[in-house]
Scaffold this active site. Structure first.
Site, PDB file in Angstrom:
ATOM      1  N   LYS A   1       1.179   4.294  -2.933  1.00  0.00           N
ATOM      2  CA  LYS A   1       0.975   5.720  -2.684  1.00  0.00           C
ATOM      3  C   LYS A   1       2.243   6.520  -2.988  1.00  0.00           C
ATOM      4  CE  LYS A   1      -3.335   5.662  -1.431  1.00  0.00           C
ATOM      5  NZ  LYS A   1      -4.378   6.392  -2.186  1.00  0.00           N
TER       6      LYS A   1
ATOM      7  N   TYR B   1       0.840  -1.207   0.000  1.00  0.00           N
ATOM      8  CA  TYR B   1       0.000   0.000   0.000  1.00  0.00           C
ATOM      9  C   TYR B   1       0.868   1.248   0.000  1.00  0.00           C
ATOM     10  CZ  TYR B   1      -3.164   3.618   1.695  1.00  0.00           C
ATOM     11  OH  TYR B   1      -3.879   4.785   1.836  1.00  0.00           O
TER      12      TYR B   1
END
Length: 339
Positions: free
Chosen positions: A217, A213
């Site tokens: 990002k 994750y």
């Protein structure tokens, strides 16, 4: 010999004085730069307004919001509708999109809405073609790339299921890129537009147990900066919106605090601070509009060092603790079902 010793003795104070003056100058310049950076951050966070939305398109033009069925995406849709923009809602579940559209119509009766249901994980070419047909005659002034996916719970990378890895990358990265590639050409032709992409502190600060994750990002961070430089000559503004935790289904946090706002307050800050870097003024095409997040970002990047071992160690311990609590909760629920 006596003259030589006398010469050396007399020249020493002058040499030391020059070195001291040089070091004082360097120290003063460093302090002045830090003070200027801090004052600029405070002004950007608390005082200076952002650019008006009307710069990017008139009322009655369209805003496309992904991940619009709840949380931050829903709040963007409501607030942009209140500002006079028609809203194209894009997310996975038709019924949830219809509910948001009905709420918009009840609160902003003059605003038009359209809904388009698609599952970003499936990466279906037909979905993107149909969306392209839908938007080809729409004046889209604002694109909000809000759709996103995180891990179900903090998990070591080697234990993360393959489907979860693929889900995160497909939704956070591929979906965002493909939607932007559909919308940006129209903005470039009209010489105006705003592209907001929701990021996370996890992309700025390496986050153990959320490795995939945070990598997704971080990708959006560098992609947005590069895209911003490409589109600026066409009058299209790109802004990566950094934020810490927010009360949402993704964060699984229900109670707001000083550092964990509700979606309404975060979105209000974003739309009022367009173009302001706040706590991350050193990052091009990036903002941290919510006030406590801006202060945190400044402290992390300018004081603690967001890539350092101290912050990394704290982050690792925090998410290990969250994982343990989540596993204990799952075990309790499993035992309840079995009894």
């Amino acid at each position: 010999m006596d003259r030589l010793l006398q010469f050396r003795f007399e020249s020493a104070p002058g040499w030391q004085s020059n070195v001291a003056l040089f070091l004082l100058s360097i120290g003063g310049l460093f302090t002045a730069c830090k003070l200027f950076s801090f004052c600029r951050a405070l002004l950007s966070i608390f005082v200076l307004p952002g650019q008006k939305l009307s710069k990017f398109g008139p009322k009655g033009s369209w805003a496309l919001v992904t991940g619009a069925s709840d949380g931050i995406g829903k709040e963007y849709s409501l607030q942009l509708a209140r500002a006079g923009y028609n809203i194209l809602l894009v997310s996975r579940t038709t019924s949830k999109l219809a509910a948001v559209a009905d709420e918009i119509k009840s609160k902003s009766p003059t605003v038009q809405t359209k809904v388009f249901a698609m599952d970003f994980f499936k990466n279906n070419d037909g979905d993107y073609e149909n969306l392209k047909l839908l938007i080809q005659d729409l004046d889209i002034s604002i694109l909000v790339n809000n759709v996103g996916r995180s891990h179900s719970i903090p998990t070591p990378f080697v234990l993360t299921p393959l489907e979860e890895l693929e889900n995160i990358i497909m939704i956070n990265c591929t979906g965002t890129l493909r939607i932007t590639q559909l919308v940006a050409p129209g903005m470039m032709q009209r010489k105006r537009g705003l592209i907001l992409t929701m990021a996370s502190f996890a992309g700025m600060i390496p986050t153990p147990l959320l490795a995939t994750y945070c990598g997704s990002k971080a990708f959006l961070q560098y992609w947005s900066i590069a895209l911003g430089a490409e589109l600026q000559p066409y009058g299209v503004q790109v802004e990566l919106v950094q934020s810490h935790l927010v009360t949402s289904a993704m964060s699984k946090i229900r109670r707001p605090t000083v550092t964990v706002p509700i979606p309404r307050d975060l979105v209000r800050a974003v739309l009022s601070k367009i173009g302001r870097g706040s706590g991350l003024s050193a990052y091009a095409y990036t903002s941290v509009p919510y006030w406590s997040h801006g202060l945190m970002a400044y402290a992390l990047t300018q004081v603690l060092g967001h890539m350092g071992k101290f912050v990394l160690g704290y982050n690792k311990a925090l998410h290990e603790s969250i994982r343990k609590r989540a596993l204990r909760k799952a075990e309790r629920e499993k035992n309840k079902k079995s009894t």
